[in-house]
Design a protein around this motif. Sequence first.
Motif, PDB file in Angstrom:
ATOM      1  N   TYR A  88       0.824  -1.295  -0.009  1.00  0.00           N
ATOM      2  CA  TYR A  88       0.017  -0.074  -0.267  1.00  0.00           C
ATOM      3  C   TYR A  88       0.921   1.229   0.100  1.00  0.00           C
ATOM      4  CZ  TYR A  88      -4.184  -3.012   1.176  1.00  0.00           C
ATOM      5  OH  TYR A  88      -5.238  -3.734   1.107  1.00  0.00           O
ATOM      6  N   ILE A  95       1.804   6.616  -6.795  1.00  0.00           N
ATOM      7  CA  ILE A  95       0.830   7.712  -7.245  1.00  0.00           C
ATOM      8  C   ILE A  95       1.215   9.157  -6.839  1.00  0.00           C
ATOM      9  CG2 ILE A  95      -1.747   8.433  -6.906  1.00  0.00           C
ATOM     10  CD1 ILE A  95      -1.874   5.190  -6.745  1.00  0.00           C
ATOM     11  N   LEU A 106      -1.900   6.745 -12.339  1.00  0.00           N
ATOM     12  CA  LEU A 106      -3.089   6.416 -12.561  1.00  0.00           C
ATOM     13  C   LEU A 106      -3.619   6.301 -14.017  1.00  0.00           C
ATOM     14  CD1 LEU A 106      -5.412   7.092  -9.586  1.00  0.00           C
ATOM     15  CD2 LEU A 106      -4.429   5.048 -10.100  1.00  0.00           C
ATOM     16  N   LEU A 124      -8.323  12.233  -8.699  1.00  0.00           N
ATOM     17  CA  LEU A 124      -8.493  10.748  -8.383  1.00  0.00           C
ATOM     18  C   LEU A 124      -7.299  10.484  -7.809  1.00  0.00           C
ATOM     19  CD1 LEU A 124     -10.219   8.250  -8.616  1.00  0.00           C
ATOM     20  CD2 LEU A 124      -9.272   8.047 -10.951  1.00  0.00           C
ATOM     21  N   SER A 125      -6.053  10.945  -8.554  1.00  0.00           N
ATOM     22  CA  SER A 125      -4.702  10.320  -7.967  1.00  0.00           C
ATOM     23  C   SER A 125      -4.596  10.662  -6.685  1.00  0.00           C
ATOM     24  CB  SER A 125      -3.503  10.866  -8.823  1.00  0.00           C
ATOM     25  OG  SER A 125      -3.555  10.460  -9.967  1.00  0.00           O
ATOM     26  N   ARG A 127      -6.945  11.313  -4.338  1.00  0.00           N
ATOM     27  CA  ARG A 127      -7.618  10.646  -3.532  1.00  0.00           C
ATOM     28  C   ARG A 127      -6.938   8.946  -3.427  1.00  0.00           C
ATOM     29  NH1 ARG A 127     -13.694  12.004  -5.747  1.00  0.00           N
ATOM     30  NH2 ARG A 127     -13.816  14.416  -4.931  1.00  0.00           N
ATOM     31  N   VAL A 128      -6.696   8.409  -4.532  1.00  0.00           N
ATOM     32  CA  VAL A 128      -6.209   7.085  -4.496  1.00  0.00           C
ATOM     33  C   VAL A 128      -4.812   7.121  -3.633  1.00  0.00           C
ATOM     34  CG1 VAL A 128      -5.110   5.067  -5.823  1.00  0.00           C
ATOM     35  CG2 VAL A 128      -7.522   6.307  -6.653  1.00  0.00           C
ATOM     36  N   PHE A 131      -5.699   7.235  -0.129  1.00  0.00           N
ATOM     37  CA  PHE A 131      -6.397   5.944   0.506  1.00  0.00           C
ATOM     38  C   PHE A 131      -5.642   4.833   0.580  1.00  0.00           C
ATOM     39  CE2 PHE A 131      -7.995   1.770  -1.096  1.00  0.00           C
ATOM     40  CZ  PHE A 131      -9.105   1.562  -0.159  1.00  0.00           C
ATOM     41  N   PHE A 132      -4.403   4.821  -0.179  1.00  0.00           N
ATOM     42  CA  PHE A 132      -3.614   3.898  -0.137  1.00  0.00           C
ATOM     43  C   PHE A 132      -2.556   4.057   1.285  1.00  0.00           C
ATOM     44  CE2 PHE A 132      -3.915   2.533  -4.595  1.00  0.00           C
ATOM     45  CZ  PHE A 132      -4.264   0.974  -4.501  1.00  0.00           C
ATOM     46  N   THR A 163     -11.601  -1.615  -0.472  1.00  0.00           N
ATOM     47  CA  THR A 163     -11.162  -1.139  -1.743  1.00  0.00           C
ATOM     48  C   THR A 163     -12.201  -0.998  -2.878  1.00  0.00           C
ATOM     49  OG1 THR A 163      -8.902  -2.036  -1.307  1.00  0.00           O
ATOM     50  CG2 THR A 163      -9.185  -1.255  -3.505  1.00  0.00           C
ATOM     51  N   MET A 167     -13.256   2.414  -4.608  1.00  0.00           N
ATOM     52  CA  MET A 167     -13.542   2.801  -6.154  1.00  0.00           C
ATOM     53  C   MET A 167     -14.666   3.081  -6.674  1.00  0.00           C
ATOM     54  SD  MET A 167     -10.234   2.776  -6.902  1.00  0.00           S
ATOM     55  CE  MET A 167      -8.651   2.211  -6.131  1.00  0.00           C
ATOM     56  N   GLN A 170     -15.715   6.587  -6.356  1.00  0.00           N
ATOM     57  CA  GLN A 170     -15.250   7.385  -7.008  1.00  0.00           C
ATOM     58  C   GLN A 170     -15.803   7.777  -8.482  1.00  0.00           C
ATOM     59  OE1 GLN A 170     -12.512   9.263  -5.403  1.00  0.00           O
ATOM     60  NE2 GLN A 170     -13.342   7.833  -3.989  1.00  0.00           N
TER      61      GLN A 170
END
Length: 181
Positions: A88, A95, A106, A124-125, A127-128, A131-132, A163, A167, A170
């Motif tokens: 993670y 990212i 991404l 989105l990048s 957020r992801v 998130f990780f 996960t 996703m 989003q």
Amino acid sequence: MSEKPWLKPAVEYGPLAVFVAVYFAQGLMPATVALMIATVIGLALSWAVERKLPLMPMVTAAIVVVFGGLTLWLNDEAFIKMKPTIIYALFAGLILGGLAFGKSVLKKVLGHAVSMDEAGWRKLSWRVGLFFIAMAGANEVVRHVLSTDHWVLWKMPGSLIITLAFMLSQGPLILRHQAEK
């Protein structure tokens, strides 16, 4: 994109399913061996079917072999439990590090399936990536606070469900930033 839609899930999630099944049947050390073997078999299957090795499963395999090997060699479950945290954190670093250099990792990975404007990829990048980081932290809490049985259930199905839910959440962002291909 692969002409074999079953291949990616088999390579990415098959070893995890094997790990969980063997864990509940025989315990952590046999499950670690099974995970290592299933991961290598997954890569061999990918090579046999497509004549290429996908980057992220290769990186994951390297981490599985190193940390699984340490788990077995030192007879210490902490190493295999650290593996998700490291993966993670690696994903988050790639990212968010890409963003720091003005690149969207991404977009390179998902751009064939999702078409968005640059602002959408940037959001989105972020957020992801965050998130990780949260998932790495959650794995650390679970592996230190809860039993190994609970950690295994956190890993599968817990973290997979979280996960997937993240996703899916989003979707509105992706729809707002859709771009023509």
